[in-house]
Motif scaffolding. Structure first.
Motif, PDB file in Angstrom:
ATOM      1  N   PHE A   1       0.858  -1.184   0.000  1.00  0.00           N
ATOM      2  CA  PHE A   1       0.000   0.000   0.000  1.00  0.00           C
ATOM      3  C   PHE A   1       0.888   1.225   0.000  1.00  0.00           C
ATOM      4  CE2 PHE A   1      -2.563   3.258   2.269  1.00  0.00           C
ATOM      5  CZ  PHE A   1      -3.522   3.441   1.266  1.00  0.00           C
ATOM      6  N   ALA A   2       0.687   2.102  -0.998  1.00  0.00           N
ATOM      7  CA  ALA A   2       1.467   3.333  -1.119  1.00  0.00           C
ATOM      8  C   ALA A   2       0.588   4.515  -0.726  1.00  0.00           C
ATOM      9  CB  ALA A   2       1.977   3.507  -2.545  1.00  0.00           C
TER      10      ALA A   2
ATOM     11  N   VAL B   1       5.558   3.838  -0.954  1.00  0.00           N
ATOM     12  CA  VAL B   1       5.269   2.485  -0.478  1.00  0.00           C
ATOM     13  C   VAL B   1       5.512   2.448   1.022  1.00  0.00           C
ATOM     14  CG1 VAL B   1       5.883   0.059  -0.629  1.00  0.00           C
ATOM     15  CG2 VAL B   1       5.854   1.470  -2.698  1.00  0.00           C
ATOM     16  N   THR B   2       4.424   2.213   1.788  1.00  0.00           N
ATOM     17  CA  THR B   2       4.492   2.298   3.252  1.00  0.00           C
ATOM     18  C   THR B   2       4.276   0.950   3.915  1.00  0.00           C
ATOM     19  OG1 THR B   2       3.576   4.518   3.018  1.00  0.00           O
ATOM     20  CG2 THR B   2       3.602   3.567   5.229  1.00  0.00           C
ATOM     21  N   TYR B   3       3.394   0.119   3.354  1.00  0.00           N
ATOM     22  CA  TYR B   3       3.083  -1.180   3.942  1.00  0.00           C
ATOM     23  C   TYR B   3       3.314  -2.255   2.897  1.00  0.00           C
ATOM     24  CZ  TYR B   3       0.590   1.948   7.097  1.00  0.00           C
ATOM     25  OH  TYR B   3       0.265   2.956   7.951  1.00  0.00           O
ATOM     26  N   ILE B   4       4.022  -3.324   3.295  1.00  0.00           N
ATOM     27  CA  ILE B   4       4.299  -4.448   2.402  1.00  0.00           C
ATOM     28  C   ILE B   4       4.032  -5.733   3.168  1.00  0.00           C
ATOM     29  CG2 ILE B   4       6.006  -5.603   0.963  1.00  0.00           C
ATOM     30  CD1 ILE B   4       7.514  -2.996   0.734  1.00  0.00           C
ATOM     31  N   GLU B   5       3.291  -6.612   2.555  1.00  0.00           N
ATOM     32  CA  GLU B   5       3.054  -7.931   3.138  1.00  0.00           C
ATOM     33  C   GLU B   5       3.292  -8.994   2.069  1.00  0.00           C
ATOM     34  OE1 GLU B   5       2.425  -8.925   6.129  1.00  0.00           O
ATOM     35  OE2 GLU B   5       2.407  -6.903   6.973  1.00  0.00           O
ATOM     36  N   PRO B   6       3.959 -10.081   2.429  1.00  0.00           N
ATOM     37  CA  PRO B   6       4.588 -10.363   3.724  1.00  0.00           C
ATOM     38  C   PRO B   6       5.692  -9.346   4.045  1.00  0.00           C
ATOM     39  CG  PRO B   6       4.418 -12.358   2.413  1.00  0.00           C
ATOM     40  CD  PRO B   6       4.097 -11.220   1.504  1.00  0.00           C
ATOM     41  N   ASP B   7       6.037  -9.236   5.366  1.00  0.00           N
ATOM     42  CA  ASP B   7       7.039  -8.280   5.810  1.00  0.00           C
ATOM     43  C   ASP B   7       8.347  -8.477   5.051  1.00  0.00           C
ATOM     44  OD1 ASP B   7       5.427  -6.991   7.589  1.00  0.00           O
ATOM     45  OD2 ASP B   7       5.873  -8.376   9.218  1.00  0.00           O
ATOM     46  N   GLN B   8       8.926  -7.349   4.629  1.00  0.00           N
ATOM     47  CA  GLN B   8      10.200  -7.384   3.927  1.00  0.00           C
ATOM     48  C   GLN B   8      11.329  -7.080   4.916  1.00  0.00           C
ATOM     49  OE1 GLN B   8      10.380  -8.201   0.587  1.00  0.00           O
ATOM     50  NE2 GLN B   8       8.189  -8.591   0.842  1.00  0.00           N
ATOM     51  N   SER B   9      12.340  -7.896   4.908  1.00  0.00           N
ATOM     52  CA  SER B   9      13.470  -7.686   5.821  1.00  0.00           C
ATOM     53  C   SER B   9      14.380  -6.562   5.354  1.00  0.00           C
ATOM     54  CB  SER B   9      14.284  -8.974   5.945  1.00  0.00           C
ATOM     55  OG  SER B   9      14.742  -9.379   4.665  1.00  0.00           O
ATOM     56  N   SER B  10      14.360  -6.260   4.066  1.00  0.00           N
ATOM     57  CA  SER B  10      15.238  -5.211   3.544  1.00  0.00           C
ATOM     58  C   SER B  10      14.511  -3.876   3.572  1.00  0.00           C
ATOM     59  CB  SER B  10      15.665  -5.541   2.108  1.00  0.00           C
ATOM     60  OG  SER B  10      16.345  -4.447   1.533  1.00  0.00           O
TER      61      SER B  10
ATOM     62  N   ARG C   1      -3.014  -2.608  -9.510  1.00  0.00           N
ATOM     63  CA  ARG C   1      -3.104  -1.563  -8.484  1.00  0.00           C
ATOM     64  C   ARG C   1      -4.498  -0.946  -8.522  1.00  0.00           C
ATOM     65  NH1 ARG C   1       1.634  -1.009  -6.091  1.00  0.00           N
ATOM     66  NH2 ARG C   1       0.660   0.495  -4.692  1.00  0.00           N
ATOM     67  N   LEU C   2      -4.977  -0.577  -7.317  1.00  0.00           N
ATOM     68  CA  LEU C   2      -6.310  -0.005  -7.161  1.00  0.00           C
ATOM     69  C   LEU C   2      -6.202   1.305  -6.392  1.00  0.00           C
ATOM     70  CD1 LEU C   2      -9.475  -0.386  -7.290  1.00  0.00           C
ATOM     71  CD2 LEU C   2      -9.259  -1.375  -5.003  1.00  0.00           C
ATOM     72  N   PRO C   3      -6.744   2.405  -6.916  1.00  0.00           N
ATOM     73  CA  PRO C   3      -6.725   3.664  -6.162  1.00  0.00           C
ATOM     74  C   PRO C   3      -7.665   3.585  -4.967  1.00  0.00           C
ATOM     75  CG  PRO C   3      -8.003   3.934  -8.171  1.00  0.00           C
ATOM     76  CD  PRO C   3      -7.373   2.569  -8.235  1.00  0.00           C
TER      77      PRO C   3
ATOM     78  N   ALA D   1      -9.950  13.330  -3.126  1.00  0.00           N
ATOM     79  CA  ALA D   1     -10.178  12.281  -2.130  1.00  0.00           C
ATOM     80  C   ALA D   1      -9.132  11.176  -2.188  1.00  0.00           C
ATOM     81  CB  ALA D   1     -11.569  11.676  -2.335  1.00  0.00           C
ATOM     82  N   PHE D   2      -8.175  11.251  -3.118  1.00  0.00           N
ATOM     83  CA  PHE D   2      -7.177  10.199  -3.296  1.00  0.00           C
ATOM     84  C   PHE D   2      -6.240  10.151  -2.101  1.00  0.00           C
ATOM     85  CE2 PHE D   2      -3.054   8.828  -5.225  1.00  0.00           C
ATOM     86  CZ  PHE D   2      -3.438   7.533  -5.521  1.00  0.00           C
ATOM     87  N   VAL D   3      -6.140   8.953  -1.469  1.00  0.00           N
ATOM     88  CA  VAL D   3      -5.262   8.805  -0.299  1.00  0.00           C
ATOM     89  C   VAL D   3      -4.126   7.817  -0.549  1.00  0.00           C
ATOM     90  CG1 VAL D   3      -7.087   9.377   1.331  1.00  0.00           C
ATOM     91  CG2 VAL D   3      -6.745   6.999   0.672  1.00  0.00           C
ATOM     92  N   GLY D   4      -4.217   6.996  -1.588  1.00  0.00           N
ATOM     93  CA  GLY D   4      -3.142   6.045  -1.813  1.00  0.00           C
ATOM     94  C   GLY D   4      -3.496   5.029  -2.875  1.00  0.00           C
ATOM     95  N   SER D   5      -2.582   4.090  -3.082  1.00  0.00           N
ATOM     96  CA  SER D   5      -2.739   3.064  -4.113  1.00  0.00           C
ATOM     97  C   SER D   5      -2.377   1.710  -3.523  1.00  0.00           C
ATOM     98  CB  SER D   5      -1.848   3.381  -5.318  1.00  0.00           C
ATOM     99  OG  SER D   5      -1.906   2.344  -6.273  1.00  0.00           O
ATOM    100  N   LEU D   6      -3.285   0.744  -3.703  1.00  0.00           N
ATOM    101  CA  LEU D   6      -3.080  -0.620  -3.197  1.00  0.00           C
ATOM    102  C   LEU D   6      -2.706  -1.525  -4.357  1.00  0.00           C
ATOM    103  CD1 LEU D   6      -3.377  -2.686  -0.825  1.00  0.00           C
ATOM    104  CD2 LEU D   6      -5.743  -3.008  -1.601  1.00  0.00           C
ATOM    105  N   GLY D   7      -1.690  -2.348  -4.162  1.00  0.00           N
ATOM    106  CA  GLY D   7      -1.244  -3.222  -5.239  1.00  0.00           C
ATOM    107  C   GLY D   7      -0.960  -4.630  -4.768  1.00  0.00           C
TER     108      GLY D   7
END
Length: 620
Positions: free
Chosen positions: A110-111, A154-163, A211-213, A230-236
Motif C-alpha cells: 500500500f502506497a 510504499v508504506t506497507y508491504i506484506e509479507p514483511d520485507q526484511s530489507s 493496483r487499485l486507487p 479524495a485520493f489517499v493512496g494506491s493498493l497493489g
C-alpha cells in the motif's frame, strides 16, 4: 452347339461385367465411408478440443476476477479503517491465508499519497513505525531523493520485507508508471499494466501486478476533481502467472496440451522498453529457462485455437494447441477401417441382393403389393394417431395457457402486494431520514429505485406470461400488443378493427393473441420490414386475423426449414379451433399471414381454471 456356346459366353460376359461393377461400387462405398468416418472423428475431436479450451478460458477469467475482487476487498478494508497501521495491515493479510486461498499472490503493498508539505512529518512517522526493520545508522527515507510536489510512497508491504530498500519508494517518480497511476486515480479503475515485474520475473516465469486507487471515506467521487481531492493512496498486489495457470492445465484431460499467453496491449517489456503494441509472450507451457518461447505448433496434425482474455482492460490472447491424436481414443484409430470393411462387404451383399431382386420381377411385384397393403393400413393408423396427437396438443395448449394465467395472477396478487408494502416502507424511511441522516437517506432512495426497477421487471414477467389486457377483450389486447411492438422495434404499425370489441371464449381469444405474437416475432427475426398492418374482422360467425408486412418475403422452402416451428405452431393453433391458415408472399414484396376460425356457435374447447379468481389491486 454354336448357339449354346454363344449363349453361355454371353451369360458369362454379363456375369463377369456385373462382378466387376459390384466390386467397383463396393470399393467406392467403402472408401467413402472411411473418409466420412475419419472426418467425423476429427470433427468430434476438434469440438471436444474447443470445449476444453473454452473451459480453460473461462477459468482464467474467473481467477483474474477473483484476484481483482481480492484487491477491491482489501481496498474496502483500508477505506473503512480510520487509522491504518502496519499491524492492522499485517493482521488483515495474515487472515487471508494467501498460501491456501490465493497461492499465486506474492505480495501486497500500500502506497500512501502525500504532498511535499507533509513529507517531513510522514518520514518521521514512517521511521518510528518501521524502526524494527531499519538498522541503526541507516535512516529510512523516500527514494529516489529530491523534493517533488507530491509523492506516492510504499508504506506497507506484506509479507514483511526484511530489507528496508522496499519501503519508502516513490511510485510517482517513474514517468511512465506515474501516468498510468494518475489515469487509474482519475477514472477510479484497477490499473493492470501487463508488464512483468523485473525484480521477480524470470524467463517464462512472469510476475504481474495490479493496483487499485483508494479514496477517502465519505467524499464524493463523481468527477475527476473530486477523485483527485479524495485520493489517499494506491493498493497493489503482485502474483505469479505460472502458478495462476498451471492448475488450469492439470484440469484439462488432453495429453501434451500447450498453452501460450500473450499480451497484445501497449506497455513495457521486461527490460523496461516500450513495446509499441507488439505482442509480449507472458507464459508458454512448453517453454523453459533456456528457450522460453519456442515456435508455436502448426501443421495438419495439430488442433490450434486462439481466444481473447480481458485482464482488467488489457487485451490478452491465449493460444491452445495439441496433437490431433491426443484427442483420439483407441476405438477412433480402428473405427474408420472397420467402417470401410463394413461398407465394402455390405455393398457387396446389397449389390448381390439387388441383382437377385431384379431377376425376380414377379416376386418383387407381389412383395410390393403386400407392402402397399400394409402401408395403407399404417397410414390409417398414422392418421388416427395424428388426430389423437392433435387433441393432446390442444389439451396441452389449454393447460399451458391456464398455468400462465394462474402464475401471472399469483405473481400479481402475492408478489405485487409484498412489493407495494416494501415500497411504502422504503418511502417512509426515505421521508424520515431526509435532512437528518443524509447517508441513510441516500441508501433508502437507492433501495426505493431498486424496488421500482423490480416492480417493472415483475410487471414485464406478468405481461410475458399472460398480458392482463386480454381480460379486456381481444381487440384491446391486439391494439396493446401492436403498440408495444411498435415501441420496442420502431416499425410503423397500423391496426384495422371495424367491429369494436368482439365477445369470444377465452381459449379462442388467447389463441388469436398468441398467433399475433408469433407473427410479429417472425417479422422482427426474418422480414426486415418497415411497416406492418394488422386487420381483425368478424364475418358470418368467422373471425379473421391478417398480418401483413413489407419485408423481404418468404424464401424458397422457408416454411419447411428444419428447426423452425413458428408457422407450424400458428397452423396447429388455428386447426385446433377448426379454422384455416394461409401464409404467402406478396408480389410487390412482404409476407401475409391470414388465419380464420369460427367463433359464434362453435364448440368451446377451453380448459377452465378451478382456482380462477379476481385479482386484488396492487402496485403491479
Amino acid at each position: 452347339m454354336t448357339i449354346m456356346a454363344l449363349t453361355l459366353r454371353s451369360a458369362f460376359s454379363v456375369t463377369r461385367f456385373s462382378f466387376w461393377t459390384g466390386a467397383l461400387l463396393s470399393t467406392l462405398v467403402g472408401s467413402g465411408l472411411y473418409v466420412l468416418t475419419q472426418r467425423s472423428i476429427e470433427n468430434n475431436a476438434h469440438e471436444r478440443f474447443l470445449n476444453h479450451t473454452k473451459y480453460a478460458q473461462s477459468v482464467i477469467s474467473v481467477r483474474i476476477k477473483s484476484y481483482t475482487d481480492l484487491l477491491r476487498a482489501t481496498g474496502s478494508m483500508i477505506h473503512s479503517t480510520d487509522i491504518l497501521s502496519h499491524r492492522k495491515f499485517h493482521e488483515y493479510v495474515q487472515s487471508l491465508d494467501l498460501a491456501k486461498n490465493f497461492p499465486a499472490v506474492d505480495a501486497f503493498n500500500f502506497a500512501v499519497h502525500i504532498t511535499d508539505a507533509q513529507r517531513d512529518v510522514f518520514v518521521d512517522d514512517l521511521r518510528r513505525e518501521m524502526q524494527r526493520f531499519v538498522p541503526t545508522g541507516n535512516p529510512l527515507d523516500i527514494t529516489p531523493p529530491g523534493r517533488r510536489d507530491s509523492y506516492l510512497v510504499v508504506t506497507y508491504i506484506e509479507p514483511d520485507q526484511s530489507s528496508p530498500g522496499h519501503y519508502g519508494v516513490d511510485l510517482m517518480a517513474n514517468r511512465y508508471f506515474s501516468r498510468q497511476l494518475a489515469d487509474a486515480r482519475d477514472r477510479g479503475t484497477v490499473y493492470a499494466s501487463g508488464t512483468p515485474i523485473p525484480p521477480l520475473s524470470r524467463p517464462n516465469d512472469s510476475h504481474l501486478g495490479m493496483r487499485l486507487p483508494v479514496y477517502r471515506a465519505g467524499t464524493g467521487l463523481d468527477t475527476v476533481a473530486e477523485r483527485r481531492d479524495a485520493f489517499v493512496g494506491s493498493l497493489g498486489i503482485a502474483f505469479s502467472l505460472p502458478k495462476l495457470l498451471y492448475g488450469i492445465m492439470d484440469e484439462i484431460p488432453i495429453a501434451g496440451l500447450r498453452m501460450t499467453l500473450i499480451d497484445v496491449g501497449p506497455g513495457l517489456d521486461i527490460r523496461g522498453q516500450d513495446t509499441h503494441g507488439r505482442p509480449l509472450i507472458l507464459f508458454d507451457s512448453r517453454g523453459s529457462t533456456s528457450n522460453p518461447t519456442p515456435p508455436l505448433d502448426a501443421g495438419d496434425d495439430v488442433f490450434s485455437v486462439t481466444m481473447p482474455i480481458d485482464f482488467n482492460g488489457r487485451p490478452w490472447k491465449t493460444t491452445f494447441s495439441a496433437k490431433k491424436t491426443a484427442l483420439y481414443t483407441d476405438v477412433d484409430f480402428y473405427y474408420p477401417k472397420l467402417m470401410m470393411a463394413f461398407g465394402f462387404f455390405g455393398s457387396v451383399l446389397l449389390y448381390a441382393l439387388l441383382h437377385t431382386l431384379t431377376s425376380s420381377r414377379r416376386a418383387a411385384l407381389a412383395l410390393a403389393q403386400e407392402m402397399t397393403s400394409e402401408l395403407r393400413e399404417s397410414q390409417n393408423k398414422l392418421q388416427l394417431s395424428h388426430q389423437k396427437l392433435r387433441r393432446l396438443a390442444d389439451h396441452a395448449y389449454q393447460i399451458k395457457e391456464m398455468e400462465r394465467k394462474r402464475i401471472a395472477r399469483e405473481i400479481h396478487d402475492d408478489l405485487g402486494q409484498s412489493l407495494l408494502a416494501l415500497r411504502i416502507e422504503a418511502e417512509l424511511l426515505a421521508g424520515r431520514t431526509k435532512g437528518t441522516h443524509s447517508h441513510l437517506h441516500k441508501r433508502a432512495r437507492a433501495t426505493l429505485q431498486q424496488i421500482d426497477t423490480t416492480i417493472k421487471s415483475v410487471r414485464q414477467i406478468i405481461n410475458d406470461l399472460r398480458p392482463t389486457v386480454l381480460d379486456l377483450g381481444l381487440s384491446a389486447a391486439v391494439e396493446w400488443q401492436v403498440n408495444e411492438f411498435q415501441r420496442r422495434t420502431g416499425i410503423q404499425c397500423e391496426v384495422q378493427d371495424d367491429h369494436g370489441e368482439i365477445a369470444l371464449p377465452d381459449h379462442c381469444a388467447t389463441a388469436f393473441f398468441r398467433i399475433l405474437q408469433e407473427s410479429l416475432t417472425n417479422i422482427v427475426r426474418h422480414a426486415n420490414a418497415t411497416r406492418v398492418k394488422v386487420e381483425l374482422r368478424l364475418n358470418g360467425g368467422w373471425l379473421s386475423l391478417t398480418v401483413r408486412d413489407n419485408g423481404c418475403g418468404l424464401p424458397p422452402g422457408g416454411r419447411n426449414k428444419y428447426g423452425s416451428f413458428g408457422l407450424v405452431g400458428i397452423e396447429e393453433r388455428i386447426v385446433i379451433l377448426g379454422g384455416t391458415c394461409a401464409v404467402f408472399s406478396e408480389p410487390e414484396g412482404g409476407t401475409t399471414v391470414m388465419v380464420s376460425a369460427p367463433v359464434v356457435g362453435g364448440p368451446d374447447y377451453s380448459v377452465r381454471d378451478p382456482h380462477e379468481h379476481g385479482s386484488s389491486s396492487s402496485v403491479i
